[in-house]
Design an enzyme around this catalytic site. Structure first.
Site, PDB file in Angstrom:
ATOM      1  N   ASP A 104       0.846  -1.203   0.000  1.00  0.00           N
ATOM      2  CA  ASP A 104       0.000   0.000   0.000  1.00  0.00           C
ATOM      3  C   ASP A 104       0.875   1.245   0.000  1.00  0.00           C
ATOM      4  O   ASP A 104       2.034   1.208   0.419  1.00  0.00           O
ATOM      5  CB  ASP A 104      -0.877   0.033   1.262  1.00  0.00           C
ATOM      6  CG  ASP A 104      -1.834  -1.142   1.327  1.00  0.00           C
ATOM      7  OD1 ASP A 104      -2.160  -1.694   0.261  1.00  0.00           O
ATOM      8  OD2 ASP A 104      -2.236  -1.501   2.447  1.00  0.00           O
TER       9      ASP A 104
HETATM   10  N1  URA Z   1      -1.239  -5.966   3.969  1.00  0.00           N
HETATM   11  C1  URA Z   1      -1.712  -4.706   3.969  1.00  0.00           C
HETATM   12  O1  URA Z   1      -2.736  -4.423   4.572  1.00  0.00           O
HETATM   13  N2  URA Z   1      -1.027  -3.763   3.302  1.00  0.00           N
HETATM   14  C2  URA Z   1       0.127  -4.007   2.644  1.00  0.00           C
HETATM   15  O2  URA Z   1       0.715  -3.091   2.068  1.00  0.00           O
HETATM   16  C3  URA Z   1       0.604  -5.324   2.655  1.00  0.00           C
HETATM   17  C4  URA Z   1      -0.087  -6.290   3.317  1.00  0.00           C
END
Ligand code: URA
Length: 255
Positions: A104
């Site tokens: 993310d």
């Molecule tokens: N899980 C999440 O919630 N975000 C990420 O970036 C990776 C795994």
């Protein structure tokens, strides 16, 4: 390996196939110090010296970079408006690099950037169950049986519950610090602890959208900070700072 000069130049980002053909026809490209205008010329990159406008260029079929993805950058190969993780690899030679998997925008940590599709498939295919290790700074009260709940799999609103995940809870910042030797304590992680309640290590084998954030949400908590440390045998080099990267070999990718 034998490759056409137009593909060679396009792979290295000198433009589209038609752009690089114009480049060759304009007399800007030399092979072993001799100008060539033959766009279909086949060369062995290992054994010739190519120059574009007098500057030597070098070719690699595959490139592998370990990036410490900083927060605020999107996991994409290119974007019209925003800086991407591939844009951070300033020394890249190839133009076909992509990130292996997705973090993310606000997630930090290990990201492999390559143009090796086969390797990416080995790391990402659901059937391969490659471990991905994260640390999360959490706010809220974790339920007593949270480790068991993560192990069992959680209903996060998808068709299927999550695959078993391993969770280790450090109840407080002090417990986290005591568990690690001084050199292993991650100062970047601790910078985000202010006002939070726990630190958790979590190992998942899937890569669903917002997976870890949604797992903690289901148990009534919030992920305040998330960082990935490893993917299979590939571990983040702890001497890298956010936004820094290093070129690694295929073997170092560990798969
Ligand atoms: N899980 C999440 O919630 N975000 C990420 O970036 C990776 C795994």
């Amino acid at each position: 390996m034998i490759i056409r000069i137009d593909k060679y130049l396009a792979d290295l980002g000198f433009g589209t196939r038609s752009e690089v053909r114009s480049l060759v026809k304009s007399g800007s490209v030399s092979i072993n110090e001799e100008i060539t205008k033959d766009v279909g010329l086949r060369i062995d990159p290992e054994n010739v010296q190519v120059k574009v406008k007098g500057k030597a260029v070098s070719y690699s079929e595959y490139e592998y970079y370990m990036l410490y993805k900083p927060a605020g950058v999107i996991t994409a190969s290119s974007d019209k408006r925003e800086k991407t993780v591939v844009d951070l690899i300033e020394s890249r030679k190839r133009r076909d690099l992509f990130p292996v998997g997705r973090l993310d925008r606000d997630t930090e940590g290990l990201l492999l950037i390559t143009n090796d599709g086969e390797l990416a498939h080995k790391l990402l295919a659901p059937g391969k169950h490659v471990d991905k290790k994260y640390m999360a700074v959490i706010s809220g009260e974790l339920p007593e049986d949270v480790v068991g709940q993560f192990e069992k799999g959680l209903d996060i609103g998808d068709e299927k519950p999550t695959k078993p995940a391993r969770l280790r809870v450090y109840k407080t910042k002090e417990e986290y610090i005591e568990s690690f030797s001084e050199t292993m304590v991650d100062e970047y992680l601790l910078e985000h602890y202010e006002g939070a309640d726990h630190i958790c290590e979590i190992i998942i084998t899937e890569g669903r959208y917002h997976e870890i954030k949604r797992m903690f949400e289901v148990v009534g908590c919030k992920v305040e900070y998330l960082k990935r440390y490893s993917m299979g045998k590939l571990e983040l080099d702890m001497s890298l700072r956010p936004g820094e990267y290093k070129e690694i070999s295929r073997a170092e990718c560990g798969i």
